[in-house]
Design a protein around this motif. Structure first.
Motif, PDB file in Angstrom:
ATOM      1  N   GLY A 150       0.651  -1.203  -0.030  1.00  0.00           N
ATOM      2  CA  GLY A 150       0.059   0.003  -0.115  1.00  0.00           C
ATOM      3  C   GLY A 150       0.954   1.316  -0.099  1.00  0.00           C
ATOM      4  O   GLY A 150       0.097   2.321  -0.063  1.00  0.00           O
ATOM      5  N   THR A 151       2.090   1.154   0.007  1.00  0.00           N
ATOM      6  CA  THR A 151       3.041   2.090  -0.034  1.00  0.00           C
ATOM      7  C   THR A 151       2.749   3.127  -1.408  1.00  0.00           C
ATOM      8  O   THR A 151       2.994   2.432  -2.312  1.00  0.00           O
ATOM      9  N   SER A 152       2.573   4.358  -1.449  1.00  0.00           N
ATOM     10  CA  SER A 152       2.582   5.098  -2.599  1.00  0.00           C
ATOM     11  C   SER A 152       3.827   5.509  -2.929  1.00  0.00           C
ATOM     12  O   SER A 152       5.056   5.398  -2.358  1.00  0.00           O
ATOM     13  N   PHE A 153       3.994   6.146  -4.166  1.00  0.00           N
ATOM     14  CA  PHE A 153       5.111   6.515  -4.909  1.00  0.00           C
ATOM     15  C   PHE A 153       5.761   7.645  -3.850  1.00  0.00           C
ATOM     16  O   PHE A 153       7.023   7.711  -3.696  1.00  0.00           O
ATOM     17  N   ASN A 154       4.875   8.598  -3.543  1.00  0.00           N
ATOM     18  CA  ASN A 154       5.524   9.783  -2.902  1.00  0.00           C
ATOM     19  C   ASN A 154       5.798   9.417  -1.422  1.00  0.00           C
ATOM     20  O   ASN A 154       6.935   9.992  -1.087  1.00  0.00           O
ATOM     21  N   SER A 155       5.259   8.514  -1.054  1.00  0.00           N
ATOM     22  CA  SER A 155       5.794   7.913   0.551  1.00  0.00           C
ATOM     23  C   SER A 155       6.970   7.114   0.270  1.00  0.00           C
ATOM     24  O   SER A 155       7.797   7.170   1.218  1.00  0.00           O
ATOM     25  N   LEU A 156       7.213   6.649  -0.658  1.00  0.00           N
ATOM     26  CA  LEU A 156       8.387   5.901  -0.932  1.00  0.00           C
ATOM     27  C   LEU A 156       9.637   6.796  -1.246  1.00  0.00           C
ATOM     28  O   LEU A 156      10.739   6.769  -0.534  1.00  0.00           O
ATOM     29  N   LEU A 157       9.379   8.040  -1.705  1.00  0.00           N
ATOM     30  CA  LEU A 157      10.576   9.018  -2.055  1.00  0.00           C
ATOM     31  C   LEU A 157      10.614   9.595  -0.498  1.00  0.00           C
ATOM     32  O   LEU A 157      11.872   9.840  -0.263  1.00  0.00           O
ATOM     33  N   GLN A 192      10.424   7.790   2.299  1.00  0.00           N
ATOM     34  CA  GLN A 192      11.250   6.858   2.863  1.00  0.00           C
ATOM     35  C   GLN A 192      12.631   7.125   2.451  1.00  0.00           C
ATOM     36  O   GLN A 192      13.657   7.069   3.360  1.00  0.00           O
ATOM     37  N   PHE A 193      12.948   7.266   1.361  1.00  0.00           N
ATOM     38  CA  PHE A 193      14.426   7.628   1.006  1.00  0.00           C
ATOM     39  C   PHE A 193      15.104   8.888   1.622  1.00  0.00           C
ATOM     40  O   PHE A 193      16.131   8.918   2.064  1.00  0.00           O
ATOM     41  N   GLU A 194      14.219   9.761   1.588  1.00  0.00           N
ATOM     42  CA  GLU A 194      14.833  10.940   2.397  1.00  0.00           C
ATOM     43  C   GLU A 194      14.880  10.852   3.648  1.00  0.00           C
ATOM     44  O   GLU A 194      15.744  11.471   4.448  1.00  0.00           O
ATOM     45  N   ASN A 195      13.996  10.292   4.506  1.00  0.00           N
ATOM     46  CA  ASN A 195      13.860  10.108   5.867  1.00  0.00           C
ATOM     47  C   ASN A 195      14.841   9.440   6.252  1.00  0.00           C
ATOM     48  O   ASN A 195      15.473   9.323   7.359  1.00  0.00           O
ATOM     49  N   SER A 196      15.322   8.250   5.509  1.00  0.00           N
ATOM     50  CA  SER A 196      16.299   7.430   5.565  1.00  0.00           C
ATOM     51  C   SER A 196      17.825   8.011   5.461  1.00  0.00           C
ATOM     52  O   SER A 196      18.876   7.509   5.712  1.00  0.00           O
ATOM     53  N   GLN A 197      17.579   9.221   4.839  1.00  0.00           N
ATOM     54  CA  GLN A 197      19.025  10.373   4.547  1.00  0.00           C
ATOM     55  C   GLN A 197      19.734   9.570   3.347  1.00  0.00           C
ATOM     56  O   GLN A 197      21.093   9.519   3.326  1.00  0.00           O
ATOM     57  N   TRP A 198      19.033   8.835   2.423  1.00  0.00           N
ATOM     58  CA  TRP A 198      19.819   8.217   1.518  1.00  0.00           C
ATOM     59  C   TRP A 198      19.748   9.194   0.196  1.00  0.00           C
ATOM     60  O   TRP A 198      20.616   9.081  -0.610  1.00  0.00           O
ATOM     61  N   VAL A 199      18.909  10.203   0.100  1.00  0.00           N
ATOM     62  CA  VAL A 199      19.183  10.974  -0.756  1.00  0.00           C
ATOM     63  C   VAL A 199      18.517  12.516  -0.239  1.00  0.00           C
ATOM     64  O   VAL A 199      18.021  12.439   1.068  1.00  0.00           O
ATOM     65  N   ASP A 200      18.953  13.601  -0.819  1.00  0.00           N
ATOM     66  CA  ASP A 200      18.651  14.839  -0.368  1.00  0.00           C
ATOM     67  C   ASP A 200      17.147  15.284  -1.000  1.00  0.00           C
ATOM     68  O   ASP A 200      16.685  14.886  -1.789  1.00  0.00           O
ATOM     69  N   ALA A 201      16.246  15.744   0.165  1.00  0.00           N
ATOM     70  CA  ALA A 201      15.027  16.258  -0.264  1.00  0.00           C
ATOM     71  C   ALA A 201      15.008  17.310  -1.144  1.00  0.00           C
ATOM     72  O   ALA A 201      15.661  18.112  -1.348  1.00  0.00           O
ATOM     73  N   SER A 202      14.005  17.423  -1.965  1.00  0.00           N
ATOM     74  CA  SER A 202      13.676  18.283  -2.855  1.00  0.00           C
ATOM     75  C   SER A 202      12.106  18.917  -2.767  1.00  0.00           C
ATOM     76  O   SER A 202      11.145  17.986  -3.000  1.00  0.00           O
ATOM     77  N   GLU A 203      11.795  20.140  -3.295  1.00  0.00           N
ATOM     78  CA  GLU A 203      10.527  20.389  -3.209  1.00  0.00           C
ATOM     79  C   GLU A 203       9.986  20.319  -4.611  1.00  0.00           C
ATOM     80  O   GLU A 203       8.724  20.140  -4.630  1.00  0.00           O
ATOM     81  N   PHE A 204      10.532  19.724  -5.710  1.00  0.00           N
ATOM     82  CA  PHE A 204      10.201  19.263  -6.582  1.00  0.00           C
ATOM     83  C   PHE A 204      10.107  17.871  -7.052  1.00  0.00           C
ATOM     84  O   PHE A 204       9.507  17.243  -7.957  1.00  0.00           O
ATOM     85  N   SER A 205      10.146  16.995  -5.973  1.00  0.00           N
ATOM     86  CA  SER A 205      10.212  15.670  -5.722  1.00  0.00           C
ATOM     87  C   SER A 205       8.608  15.052  -6.015  1.00  0.00           C
ATOM     88  O   SER A 205       8.223  14.225  -6.746  1.00  0.00           O
ATOM     89  N   ARG A 206       7.795  16.085  -5.675  1.00  0.00           N
ATOM     90  CA  ARG A 206       6.038  15.841  -5.945  1.00  0.00           C
ATOM     91  C   ARG A 206       5.863  15.759  -7.502  1.00  0.00           C
ATOM     92  O   ARG A 206       4.834  15.274  -7.968  1.00  0.00           O
ATOM     93  N   LEU A 207       6.718  16.351  -8.271  1.00  0.00           N
ATOM     94  CA  LEU A 207       6.853  16.132  -9.778  1.00  0.00           C
ATOM     95  C   LEU A 207       6.912  14.880 -10.349  1.00  0.00           C
ATOM     96  O   LEU A 207       7.045  14.444 -11.362  1.00  0.00           O
ATOM     97  N   ALA A 208       7.778  14.078  -9.583  1.00  0.00           N
ATOM     98  CA  ALA A 208       8.405  12.911 -10.015  1.00  0.00           C
ATOM     99  C   ALA A 208       7.535  12.099 -10.623  1.00  0.00           C
ATOM    100  O   ALA A 208       7.676  11.043 -11.695  1.00  0.00           O
ATOM    101  N   SER A 209       6.329  11.861 -10.156  1.00  0.00           N
ATOM    102  CA  SER A 209       5.395  10.774 -10.438  1.00  0.00           C
ATOM    103  C   SER A 209       4.778  11.230 -11.732  1.00  0.00           C
ATOM    104  O   SER A 209       4.535  10.462 -12.655  1.00  0.00           O
ATOM    105  N   ARG A 210       4.484  12.528 -12.036  1.00  0.00           N
ATOM    106  CA  ARG A 210       4.130  13.144 -13.243  1.00  0.00           C
ATOM    107  C   ARG A 210       5.188  12.760 -14.464  1.00  0.00           C
ATOM    108  O   ARG A 210       4.696  12.300 -15.702  1.00  0.00           O
TER     109      ARG A 210
END
Length: 338
Positions: free
Chosen positions: A48-55, A57-75
């Motif tokens: 049930g994990t959504s794509f944005n929730s997965l992103l 998860q990457f950010e909260n685990s500090q595997w990638v830097d967060a970005s305000e543009f990440s919400r556009l990745a699914s589109r």
């Protein structure tokens, strides 16, 4: 006036294009950033994990830097939104986009656990306790509890699992692996039992399994198994005790200290084949397919005895006189090596 309108339109298009270029560039930077991990790392994605929730998860685990543009990745990358539940392995060399592709197209990571021929149920439980990413659901269960959980109508589980390598994924339990190992054992045992030799002194597949376990403990040389089997089958046919040391050791349990003494050979236990006739009441170890094959299809021989050769194999004899000579030769080799 018209000229001003055209100029404004052109300016709008330029600004819009510049804005789109900026957004696209920022999104690409986000998606193509390398994962901030230094070694292969597991990620578990819940159902049930959504794509944005997965992103996130990457950010909260500090595997990638967060970005305000990440919400556009699914589109921008709808092909990456088909998130699968499970546990996967991320590699240090991957970018975020490459990692997401692997999560969509890849398979769950599997682990393996190998049980060697001749190991005991006690050995298996110790291995399960050390197996990574496996739920240890039987840790506080008795052998009888485990048998009941597996729907096995026996009090002892010795020999009832096929010794080989089993693969598992995160979320599986030791009971799951045991269930597979038991089913595999029954499959192999029933197949060979159906192809057994005529006139074997074995009445049931379980007796064949018991004999296979004794063979397994007596020799680690694959080509010797059918010959070792013939010795025990010949003895069973004429009502001669099997007189095999591994059964004595198994019957001694925790009292075995690495040595068998004469008194141990004379001390009755249900497993001491120096004092009982026939097979032991249960198998004494887990077996592989080759030992089962040897138990039901022994070599055609007149051998009644065997002893270690000192070179990894055994010397087989048809009578006690020749056997005693072979024993003395083996003892001389041992003394020479000391």
């Amino acid at each position: 006036m018209l000229k001003k309108i055209i100029t404004l339109c052109v300016l709008f298009v330029v600004l819009a294009s510049a804005g789109l270029f900026y957004v696209w560039n920022q999104l690409n930077s986000y998606m193509n950033q390398p994962l901030q991990i230094e070694e292969p790392t597991l990620i578990t994605i819940k159902s049930g994990t959504s794509f944005n929730s997965l992103l996130r998860q990457f950010e909260n685990s500090q595997w990638v830097d967060a970005s305000e543009f990440s919400r556009l990745a699914s589109r921008a990358h709808p092909e990456l939104t088909k998130v699968k539940a499970g546990t996967f392995e991320l590699q240090p060399s991957q970018t975020l986009q490459q990692a997401l592709v692997s999560l969509v197209n890849g398979s769950q990571i599997e682990f393996s656990i190998t049980f060697v021929e001749g190991s005991t149920f006690k050995d298996w439980r110790a291995q399960f306790d050390k197996a990574p990413h496996l739920i240890h659901s039987t840790k506080n269960m008795t052998e009888a509890d485990i048998a009941q959980a597996l729907n096995i109508d026996r009090e002892k589980l010795e020999g009832l699992f096929l010794a080989e390598t089993y693969r598992y994924t995160v979320g599986m339990s030791d009971l799951d692996v045991m269930q597979r190992a038991h089913k595999q054992l029954n499959k192999v045992l029933n197949e060979y039992w159906a192809q057994r030799q005529d006139d074997l002194p074995l009445k049931t597949p379980y007796q064949a399994l018991t004999l296979a376990s004794i063979i397994e403990k007596e020799t680690a040389v694959p080509e010797e198994r059918p010959l070792v089997s013939s010795v025990f089958v010949n003895r069973l046919k004429i009502g001669m005790r099997l007189q095999t040391d591994p059964t004595v050791i198994y019957g001694m349990g925790e009292n075995y200290d690495g040595n068998i003494r004469k008194r141990d050979l004379r001390t009755p236990t249900p497993y001491n084949t120096y004092t009982i006739y026939g097979l032991t009441p249960t198998p004494i170890a887990m077996v592989g397919e080759e030992a089962i094959a040897a138990a039901v299809n022994p070599d055609d021989s007149n051998y009644l005895y065997f002893v270690a050769s000192g070179h990894g194999g055994h010397v087989f004899s048809k009578n006690l006189k020749d056997h005693n000579r072979a024993v003395q030769a083996y003892l001389r080799k041992l003394r020479a090596q000391q």
